[in-house]
Design a protein around this motif. Sequence first.
Motif, short mmCIF file in Angstrom:
data_model
loop_
_atom_site.label_atom_id
_atom_site.label_comp_id
_atom_site.label_asym_id
_atom_site.label_seq_id
_atom_site.Cartn_x
_atom_site.Cartn_y
_atom_site.Cartn_z
N GLY A 106 21.07 -11.90 33.48
CA GLY A 106 22.05 -10.93 33.87
C GLY A 106 22.55 -9.98 32.66
N ALA A 107 23.10 -10.67 31.75
CA ALA A 107 23.12 -9.97 30.51
C ALA A 107 22.26 -8.87 29.52
N ARG A 108 21.09 -9.53 29.91
CA ARG A 108 19.82 -8.51 29.22
C ARG A 108 19.90 -7.44 30.04
N ILE A 109 19.48 -7.70 31.37
CA ILE A 109 19.35 -6.39 32.16
C ILE A 109 20.50 -5.26 32.08
N ALA A 110 21.92 -5.80 32.22
CA ALA A 110 22.94 -4.83 32.06
C ALA A 110 22.71 -4.16 30.69
N ALA A 111 22.55 -5.00 29.47
CA ALA A 111 22.46 -4.29 28.28
C ALA A 111 21.47 -3.28 28.11
N GLU A 112 20.24 -3.61 28.80
CA GLU A 112 19.08 -2.90 28.45
C GLU A 112 19.32 -1.39 29.49
N GLY A 213 24.54 -2.19 34.69
CA GLY A 213 24.05 -1.36 33.79
C GLY A 213 23.50 0.06 34.23
N TYR A 214 22.93 0.36 35.35
CA TYR A 214 22.61 1.69 35.73
C TYR A 214 23.93 2.49 35.80
N TYR A 215 24.99 1.95 35.96
CA TYR A 215 26.16 2.98 36.06
C TYR A 215 27.08 2.57 34.81
N THR A 216 26.47 2.46 33.65
CA THR A 216 27.38 2.22 32.60
C THR A 216 27.90 3.56 32.35
N LYS A 217 29.00 3.54 31.58
CA LYS A 217 29.65 4.84 31.09
C LYS A 217 30.13 4.66 29.61
N GLY A 218 29.88 5.75 28.88
CA GLY A 218 30.34 5.73 27.62
C GLY A 218 29.40 5.13 26.48
N GLY A 222 30.76 1.17 26.17
CA GLY A 222 30.55 0.86 27.48
C GLY A 222 29.50 -0.05 27.92
N VAL A 223 28.35 -0.09 27.05
CA VAL A 223 27.42 -1.25 27.40
C VAL A 223 27.68 -2.52 26.98
N GLY A 224 28.86 -2.77 26.13
CA GLY A 224 29.36 -4.06 26.11
C GLY A 224 30.19 -4.52 27.23
N GLN A 225 30.90 -3.60 27.50
CA GLN A 225 31.67 -3.84 28.87
C GLN A 225 30.94 -4.16 30.27
#
Lengths: 250, 254, 309
Positions: A106-112, A213-218, A222-225
Amino acid sequence: MTDRLLAPLHAIGTYFILMGRAFASVREVRTYWSNFITQMVRIGVESIPIVALAAAFTGAVLTVQTAYQLQTSFVPNTIIGSIVVPSMMLELAAVITAFILAGRVGARIAAELGTMRVSEQIDALEVMGLNSISFLILPRVLAGVVMFPALYIFACLIGIGGGLGIAEAAGLLSTTEFIEGARQFYQPFDPYFGLIKSITFGFIITSIACYKGYYTKGGAEGVGQSTTEAAVQSCVFVLLADLALAVLLL
Amino acid sequence: MIQIEHLHKSFGDLDVLEDVSLNIHEGETLAIIGHSGSGKSVLMKHIVGLLSPDKGRVLVDDVDICSVPYERLREVRKHFGVLFQGGALFDSMTSEENVAFPLEYFSSRSPAEIKARVAECLELVRMPDVGPKKPAELSGGMRKRVALARAIALEPKYILYDEPTSGLDPQTSNTIDELIQQLAEEMNVTSVVVTHDMHSVFNIADRAAFLYGKNLHWVGPINAIHDRADPVLDSFVTASEYHVGTHPTASSPS
Amino acid sequence: MNYSNEVKVGLSIVLAVVVLIVGVRYFQDLPIFSSSYLLTANFENVSGLSAGNPVRLSGVNVGTVESVQLQQDEETVRVRFRVNENVLIPEGSMAEVRGFSALGGVRLGIRPGPSSNPPLQPGSIINTPSGPGLLDQLTQQGPEMTSKVDSVLDNTSRATGALANQMEEGGDLQQTLASLRNVATTLESVSGGEEETLRSAIQNLETITADLQSFTSENSDSLGVTVQRVNRNLTRLEQNLANLERTTAALGSFAEKINEGEGTLGRLANDPSLYNNLDSTSVQMNRLLRDLQENPQRYLEDMTLVRMF
Ligand SMILES: Nc1ncnc2c1ncn2[C@@H]1O[C@H](COP(=O)(O)OP(=O)(O)O)[C@@H](O)[C@H]1O
Ligand SMILES: [Mg+2]
């Protein structure tokens, strides 16, 4: 104020529209096939060692503790097998796998995806004329849905193996007793229930991570969040789904 | 031909663009200039449908890209090459793979032809040796040039550049400017260059559009940029020229 | 170790599927690569037996209970269970519930019948120990058996006596011969068909005696086994009796035909001399045969007719 109240609804709506768009393009196999293979390796194959480790220890600890709890009562040793095996199949193999992968996958996908979003790589894909949702999200979610059951099966095998191993090694009960106990209370539906769970968890973890991940802002922040939210929220929703499935299917 | 008509865009409470209208003609090189945060990138993203306007519309070759179905929009986008601010190279792939990527998905070329085209594009941006390197191993200027190679791989009709020279040393900036000019001349592409670098503007642009205070403050040919009595534009241009200092036009004020 | 991604993924998935199939069969206690067959047993009470419990033959796990269903209308519990294909259970075997459900150790035990018996076919019903004990059954069925044997003998002698009488009175010979032939074939088929059963009945009676002898021995298990066997033998005896009854019925309908017939045969029905015993029947049969030997010409013209049958 209303914004606060509407935010969760907005999130739920966005999430389901995103998934709808991902699966609407399920026939564009050419777009996502190579990513699908890559993601199955990253999500599935590369997770086997950590899942195996966790499952082996879970099985072993469960066996030792069950033996400890039952040591004074007048129940046969076989009962330990009757407790450990269904526990692994029904709950632990699926949930332990899900928790590990919420962090790992999960974390990997979101960060990627988050990084791709803030560095405009997703825009670059879109501008080329590629459907970024079907290119990025669909293969990850599909890989989760396909590989989680496989990981669950390995977790069962290794978890039960770990229980058997420690039982034999510590002289708690013999393998024959363990297996006899397991068979005594074996319900044919148990492993299938576990499989249904693992498919659900695979979907929840990968889809939430993709959404975050897809809707990350900043930028980096933002990626960290997104990464943190993906890991935490997928754990929460895994637990909710676990309960819901138990209530609905058992 | 790209027509932007009465475009409005806001993010939440923040109004970024208000009633922006602009025509971009075939074969010209248009510079969109303005201060940082004035909405240049936002305007550029509307041209390829990455953002959709709150009001107004964008026509690309007479197709209203704000209202067409997604599949049709994807077709329109295939006429565009976009060089993003940071390059936006896929960091999981090597430079070669990045340039080959659009070719693999959107051309019917054989693997050998793709390889040849990738080499050709990298040659064109004067980066023939970086093929096997990943973006992380490249400097900012190199990344932008590889990204440019990727943007032109499918021979687009329009190329959009988002701050192509920002953050680069003057020499690399000049190289990029030359590339933009070369592409405009040799491939007859229509170019839109978003920048706050006046040095670049004088080098490459035919026309300029000055974005100030949520709308287009001034639009006109580049040689008319000094012939006006507009304090806002004047201070913007002068500030740049003062900064650059060595530019030929700056050293010979009219 | 540099396999392509496709190979890694394919291998993982194939492995997972294999583990799933093998594992599921393993925990269901089914042989991993062969199949099983289904048997049914009906119980009055299953003492907590449930699906998934093991099935044991001589203490060895040979299958699993598949379903336990309460048949409310029949006041029984139907237990369906699977037995590994390579385990054959002879006819006459008994299924019974063993163990204590409080300890979770309930299982279905199978007491094998004589190994010379043919194996139970898939889908068939296996016997279960029935309610009342040995002595009850013996006391219940003793008089019944005696009366049944009595009535059989009665009927037989009645029929043959009637025949003999008719012979003496020299009635419609042609018809008499035909009837006689009927009796003969019936008797023949009865004795032929029942020979095997009768023999095994006698064998079973012998085992009963043997079991009763070992009844007093210190072997704790033999009491149960004995009861089982006696039960089984009684079941067999019952079957034999049923066959005898069928014979009787055939003879009875023969007598009925005679009743309905005209002339001399009609008289037969009301003749008081029908109530003769078996001894007198054979005497009369003898007399008939002697008559045939002494006066062959008297029957000669009808012999062609006999041959025709
Ligand atoms: N996706 C977005 N969401 C919210 N605000 C945005 C978004 N994109 C741009 N903005 C805001 O719009 C304004 C203009 O941004 P931009 O066009 O990137 O400036 P620049 O002219 O430097 O390229 C900025 O204040 C920025 O914060
Ligand atoms: Mg910008």
